[in-house]
Write an enzyme that holds these catalytic residues in place. Structure first.
Site, mmCIF file in Angstrom:
data_model
loop_
_atom_site.group_PDB
_atom_site.id
_atom_site.type_symbol
_atom_site.label_atom_id
_atom_site.label_comp_id
_atom_site.label_asym_id
_atom_site.label_seq_id
_atom_site.Cartn_x
_atom_site.Cartn_y
_atom_site.Cartn_z
ATOM 1 N N ASP A 212 0.837 -1.208 0.000
ATOM 2 C CA ASP A 212 0.000 0.000 0.000
ATOM 3 C C ASP A 212 0.871 1.258 0.000
ATOM 4 O O ASP A 212 2.101 1.168 0.052
ATOM 5 C CB ASP A 212 -0.934 -0.007 1.220
ATOM 6 C CG ASP A 212 -0.179 0.186 2.528
ATOM 7 O OD1 ASP A 212 0.976 -0.259 2.648
ATOM 8 O OD2 ASP A 212 -0.745 0.792 3.451
ATOM 9 N N GLU B 239 3.500 1.509 2.500
ATOM 10 C CA GLU B 239 4.578 0.532 2.323
ATOM 11 C C GLU B 239 4.607 -0.513 3.421
ATOM 12 O O GLU B 239 5.661 -1.020 3.785
ATOM 13 C CB GLU B 239 5.947 1.247 2.269
ATOM 14 C CG GLU B 239 5.933 2.513 1.461
ATOM 15 C CD GLU B 239 7.311 3.038 1.127
ATOM 16 O OE1 GLU B 239 7.931 3.622 2.017
ATOM 17 O OE2 GLU B 239 7.756 2.847 -0.006
ATOM 18 N N GLU B 240 3.448 -0.831 3.971
ATOM 19 C CA GLU B 240 3.413 -1.765 5.105
ATOM 20 C C GLU B 240 2.544 -2.982 4.851
ATOM 21 O O GLU B 240 2.823 -4.060 5.371
ATOM 22 C CB GLU B 240 2.881 -1.032 6.354
ATOM 23 C CG GLU B 240 3.820 0.052 6.838
ATOM 24 C CD GLU B 240 3.220 0.929 7.927
ATOM 25 O OE1 GLU B 240 3.956 1.724 8.510
ATOM 26 O OE2 GLU B 240 1.996 0.816 8.180
#
Ligand SMILES: *[C@@H]1O[C@H](CO)[C@@H](O)[C@H](O)[C@H]1NC(C)=O
Ligand SMILES: *[C@@H]1O[C@H](CO)[C@@H](O)[C@H](O)[C@H]1NC(C)=O
Ligand SMILES: *[C@@H]1O[C@H](CO)[C@@H](O)[C@H](O)[C@H]1NC(C)=O
Ligand SMILES: *[C@@H]1O[C@H](CO)[C@@H](O)[C@H](O)[C@H]1NC(C)=O
Ligand SMILES: *[C@@H]1O[C@H](CO)[C@@H](O)[C@H](O)[C@H]1NC(C)=O
Ligand SMILES: *[C@@H]1O[C@H](CO)[C@@H](O)[C@H](O)[C@H]1NC(C)=O
Length: 613
Positions: free
Chosen positions: A202, A205-206
């Site tokens: 997403d 970045e997780e």
């Protein structure tokens, strides 16, 4: 992702600066007027090669932040850059002529970046490298472990470049749009059409899964790509997927709010700033509010806005005591722990922009339909509201009273950002959840770009329409589909004329139990996997890692028919040495034209030990 001593340093300076009342004493209009210029300058200072804050950045490369440590954001992200460039292109079209050189520099830089082989893959043969989230400041590949691929970047870059091409067409420069810029856009739209139905990370970045923000922008890019291809009399490979993407987009709504990440195992509520950044990114002043694209004025978007803001009000202690109907500090999501989990400037101003956009759409349509879904949102701002149609009217009409109430609500979010902005107008990434003091990366390009787009929305300067009204309706039943892309280097725009040997897709899966902070790489004797040079090792991702299966994985394209020698390695935390597998493995790649293969391995060798740092 940990607290750092330098943050404490910023804290003390900032508390002194906060004591100076000037910036807070101004009304919202006057704050926005001066801060918009500061923000635009802040953006340009972070763009190479001339940007004063980013010495060493390549020409046209947009750096996320000048911060080189704690956190190190001295990289270029495809997403942040594209959102920033969309702002610049919109401002150029609105009359800021001086920005055209920056736009042209960006175009060339992206043509080249598309051809840089990276850990997500390469441009040829199948576009996989376009999903790489970030590159070094000079435009070369980043080989560290990261949440990859991220599939919003190509869509957002296409949207920005399409906006510029539409302007070129209207200004007699169709040939330039067709021969120079379209080849870049075509690669990005091919990527969207091919991979929209695959999971990725997403915008934060997780989370590996399907992200609302990503899918919403993917849809927009394909709709706009369809029209641009027609205008330029070229073929858009991938644009035929638009109705399916729109169909899929509907599934993020759970009846109460937008679940920002699905097809994931993040274990969160899904109430996330993602779901207001998406609607402002696809805002179309000409859209109908019941458009399936989730416009700001859409009832579901409004209901979701209330759920998100209620969550944020309860999350941060600086929001304590702020009543409903008043703007609050807004961050990413309530479960956030990055730098302790704080409000972000760009999401707080996005909340205001969302509301300005919604009002612009109601005023442009001269009507507001309040339904059961949006009723609770309006009740907070205008208690007399009922479910019905409100036509526009004079100053004292209920319609105008509601418009003014929503605008005042929007201004109150700007006032929150203002309250926590230092006297020089610098915007970091976050501000502390308890004290309001700025923290994490300083001078974040995206914070500045988001301020400018908010300011423009408040001032009635809207981006060009993207023809939501012409978007094809979704099919009655959604299906998992994909159109194989067509990829070629955009040589006319400056890309090197790369060619490829025949490659075959191989997925490496390895069971390797790791501690938090430890990463797994693959290394071997061919160029693609680093020729045994540790700094060129190929990172795996743990998006599918569960308690039942400690899975690390990567999808790579390797030369057909070659024999490779490889092994897995562990990157320890706290700068400890790498840990190698105790054996070398071999793999014979299948012949050219073979379908993808999957290799199933399990770690053989010593395990790592968490360090103390
Ligand atoms: C950067 O500086 C050079 C040399 O002064 C100039 O020619 C160029 O136009 C500048 N680029 C931008 C984007 O301002
Ligand atoms: C693929 O599309 C189908 C149909 O819309 C959907 O059910 C599925 O969740 C999608 N998967 C991904 C990873 O996008
Ligand atoms: C790029 O290389 C290919 C293959 O060698 C060649 O056919 C093509 O003409 C080249 N294109 C340009 C623009 O040089
Ligand atoms: C890599 O190792 C394999 C197996 O030993 C060998 O056949 C191959 O030629 C090597 N490749 C390179 C590029 O050295
Ligand atoms: C694996 O290959 C590397 C590179 O050729 C070599 O240095 C190493 O000795 C090999 N290890 C084993 C266990 O065979
Ligand atoms: C990896 O772990 C899964 C789940 O425990 C197991 O089914 C699979 O066989 C393992 N793979 C290998 C190569 O050991």
């Amino acid at each position: 992702m940990r607290f750092s001593p330098s943050v404490v340093g910023i804290l003390s300076i900032a508390s002194q600066a906060l004591a100076v009342p000037n910036i807070q004493a101004r009304d919202v209009s006057s704050f926005i007027a001066t801060q918009k210029d500061i923000a635009l300058k802040g953006v340009l200072d972070n763009i190479g090669a001339n940007g004063s804050e980013v010495t060493g950045a390549g020409q046209g490369i947009i750096i996320a932040s000048p911060s080189k440590s704690e956190p190190d954001y001295f990289f270029t992200w495809t997403r942040d850059s594209a959102l920033t460039m969309k702002m610049i292109i919109d401002d150029f079209i609105a009359g800021n002529q001086g920005l055209e050189t920056t736009i042209n520099d960006y175009i060339k830089s992206q043509a080249i970046l598309q051809t840089v082989t990276n850990p997500s893959g390469s441009l040829l043969p199948a576009g996989a490298g376009l999903g790489e989230p970030k590159f070094l400041a000079d435009g070369s590949r980043f080989t560290g472990a990261w949440g990859r691929p991220q599939r919003d970047g190509p869509a957002l870059r296409a949207i920005a470049l399409i906006t510029y091409c539409n302007w070129l067409i209207q200004n007699g420069q169709s040939q330039r749009a067709r021969s120079i810029i379209w080849p870049i856009i075509s690669n990005d739209l091919s990527y969207v059409g091919q991979y929209w139905n695959s999971t990725g990370f997403d915008l934060w970045e997780e989370v590996q899964g399907s992200s609302f923000f990503t899918v919403q922008n993917q849809h927009r890019s394909l709709v706009e790509g369809t029209k641009l291809a027609r205008d330029l009399r070229v073929t858009c490979t991938g644009c035929d997927q638009a109705p399916q993407v729109l169909c899929f987009l509907q599934t993020f709504w759970n009846g109460k709010y937008i679940v920002s990440n699905i097809n994931d195992n993040a274990g969160r509520t899904g109430i996330d700033g993602n779901s207001i950044l998406g609607p402002i990114s696809v805002f179309d002043i000409n859209a109908y509010c019941d458009s399936l694209t989730f416009q700001p004025c859409n009832s579901k978007s409004l209901a979701n806005f209330k759920v998100l803001i209620d969550t944020m009000r309860a999350t941060y202690s600086i929001n304590k005591g702020i009543p409903v109907g008043q703007g609050v500090a807004v961050g990413r999501y309530s479960e956030d722990t990055y730098y302790g989990g704080n409000p972000w400037y760009l999401i707080t101003t996005a909340a205001a922009e969302f509301l300005y956009d919604a009002v612009a759409q109601w005023r442009a349509r001269h009507v507001l339909y309040v339904d059961e879904t949006s009723l609770a949102f309006f009740k907070e701002l205008y208690p007399d509201v009922v479910v019905r149609q409100y036509n526009s009217g004079n100053y004292n009409s209920p319609f105008e009273k509601m418009m003014r109430a929503v605008l005042a609500y929007a201004d109150s979010f700007v006032a929150v950002a203002q309250k926590y902005t230092l006297e020089d107008g610098a915007l970091a990434e976050q501000y502390n959840r308890d004290t309001g003091v700025p923290l994490s990366a300083r001078d974040l390009t995206w914070s500045y770009a988001a301020f400018v787009t908010m300011a423009n929305a408040r001032n009635g300067q809207y981006p060009p329409t993207w023809n939501t009204r012409q978007a094809a309706a979704p099919p009655a039943t959604c299906a998992s589909t994909s159109t194989p892309g067509v990829y070629a280097p955009a040589t006319a725009a400056g890309a090197p004329n790369i060619t490829t040997t025949c490659q075959v897709n191989v997925v490496f899966n390895v069971n390797a139990t790791t501690y938090f902070g430890e990463n797994i790489y693959i290394i071997g004797n061919t160029t693609d996997i680093g020729e045994w040079v540790i700094n060129s090792a190929f990172p795996l991702t743990a998006g599918g890692y569960t308690a039942e299966r400690p899975l690390w994985s990567v999808s790579a394209f390797l030369a057909a028919g070659e024999n490779i020698n490889y092994k897995y390695i562990r990157q320890q935390n706290c700068d400890q040495p790498y840990v190698y597998e105790s054996q070398n493995r071999t793999l014979t790649m299948p012949a050219c034209g073979s379908p993808a293969i999957t290799v199933e391995d399990a770690w053989v060798g010593p395990v790592g030990t968490p360090g103390t740092c």
